[in-house]
Design a protein around this motif. Structure first.
Motif, PDB file in Angstrom:
ATOM      1  N   GLY A  76       0.849  -1.188   0.000  1.00 49.55           N
ATOM      2  CA  GLY A  76       0.000   0.000   0.000  1.00 49.55           C
ATOM      3  C   GLY A  76       0.883   1.236   0.000  1.00 49.55           C
ATOM      4  O   GLY A  76       1.800   1.350   0.814  1.00 49.55           O
ATOM      5  N   MET A  78       1.177   5.516  -0.216  1.00 53.05           N
ATOM      6  CA  MET A  78       0.562   6.838  -0.193  1.00 53.05           C
ATOM      7  C   MET A  78       1.666   7.885  -0.285  1.00 53.05           C
ATOM      8  O   MET A  78       2.439   8.074   0.647  1.00 53.05           O
ATOM      9  CB  MET A  78      -0.238   7.054   1.080  1.00 53.05           C
ATOM     10  CG  MET A  78      -0.946   8.391   1.073  1.00 53.05           C
ATOM     11  SD  MET A  78      -2.057   8.573   2.472  1.00 53.05           S
ATOM     12  CE  MET A  78      -0.994   9.407   3.608  1.00 53.05           C
ATOM     13  N   ALA A 142      -4.494   3.105   0.212  1.00 57.83           N
ATOM     14  CA  ALA A 142      -3.289   2.287   0.406  1.00 57.83           C
ATOM     15  C   ALA A 142      -3.632   0.924   1.017  1.00 57.83           C
ATOM     16  O   ALA A 142      -2.986  -0.079   0.729  1.00 57.83           O
ATOM     17  CB  ALA A 142      -2.292   3.038   1.300  1.00 57.83           C
ATOM     18  N   LEU A 150       3.232  -1.209   3.986  1.00 56.82           N
ATOM     19  CA  LEU A 150       2.718   0.147   3.760  1.00 56.82           C
ATOM     20  C   LEU A 150       3.891   1.110   3.620  1.00 56.82           C
ATOM     21  O   LEU A 150       4.804   1.105   4.468  1.00 56.82           O
ATOM     22  CB  LEU A 150       1.856   0.608   4.940  1.00 56.82           C
ATOM     23  CG  LEU A 150       0.433   0.082   5.054  1.00 56.82           C
ATOM     24  CD1 LEU A 150      -0.211   0.603   6.352  1.00 56.82           C
ATOM     25  CD2 LEU A 150      -0.408   0.485   3.845  1.00 56.82           C
TER      26      LEU A 150
END
Ligand code: ADP
Ligand code: ADP
Length: 219
Positions: A76, A78, A142, A150
């Motif tokens: 994920g 971002m 995400a 992440l």
């Protein structure tokens, strides 16, 4: 697991990231701390296949990001949530993200609930969102593929103290289930309550790394 080995990025004569090596491990939150311009975003862009390294290597789950099968299901990401999709509604952003990686509409509802965006908020256009709401939406996007890793660039930007507390719980839970989290910030106060490990970067170079306790004791 995220592993950077001698990662370097030069833009002409300027070295944005200089020979950085570190590992972010499963089950822990690694804070990537450094002032604006230190090279955090550049390093994260190399980790997520958006820009090729000048030299060195960035591996996520043992592979280059672009070589992962369906990377969105595993990682994920971002990066700069504030800039994304101003004309779309929150729900549209998540629906697109879900479709791109091949997960269904229940993931969208689940994502909205996870980050605490109401149905009404999800129906508004992102350009009318506060920065904190954009960060929540970015986090939902995400998380939508239920990833193991992440990579979040300045996710606490624009969150109020309550929002930071909420994010801490979310990332802690993610790491406690065995996930790997790398999050950047220019503020120690934002990362020290969330992170287990810190990698501190300045002028493109790693200046310190260790557990939060170790590094705070040295101060
Ligand atoms: P941070 O995320 O820590 O704020 P960045 O990775 O965005 O830092 O930037 C590191 C340095 O690299 C900055 O001096 C920035 O101006 C420079 N930089 C970033 N991207 C480029 C680019 N595409 N071309 C030239 N310089 C860049
Ligand atoms: P492509 O031309 O396939 O889109 P990229 O722009 O992703 O390739 O990468 C350009 C170069 O950088 C290639 O030689 C690629 O092997 C290398 N590269 C890309 N990602 C990484 C990485 N994470 N670690 C090391 N080298 C990389």
């Amino acid at each position: 697991m995220i592993k950077a080995t001698n990662l370097t990025k030069r833009y002409g004569d300027f070295t944005a990231v200089h020979d950085i090596s570190f590992t972010a491990r499963p089950g822990s939150v690694t804070g990537f701390l450094g002032p604006n311009g230190a090279g955090k975003s550049t390093a994260m862009r190399m980790m997520t296949g958006l820009t090729p390294p000048t030299s060195g290597e960035a591996l996520v789950l043992g592979r280059r990001y672009r070589e992962l099968p369906n990377p969105g299901r595993h990682v994920g990401v971002m990066l700069d949530a504030s800039a994304q999709h101003p004309g779309r509604t929150g729900r549209e952003v998540l629906t697109l993200a879900a479709r791109t990686i091949g997960v269904g509409p229940t993931a969208v509802a689940h994502g909205l609930a996870t980050v605490g965006l109401t149905d009404k908020e999800a129906g508004r256009r992102v350009r009318n969102y506060s920065l904190g709401m954009r960060q929540r939406l970015g986090l939902a996007a995400a998380l939508i593929g239920d990833p193991e890793v992440l990579i979040l660039d300045e996710p606490a930007n624009g969150l109020d103290p309550q929002g930071i507390h909420w994010m801490r719980g979310l990332l802690r839970g993610f790491a406690d289930r065995g996930g790997t989290v790398l999050l950047s910030s220019h503020l120690l106060s934002e990362v020290q309550i969330v992170a287990d490990e810190l990698v501190i970067i300045g002028n493109g170079r790693i200046v310190a790394e260790g557990t939060v306790e170790e590094l705070l004791q040295q101060q």
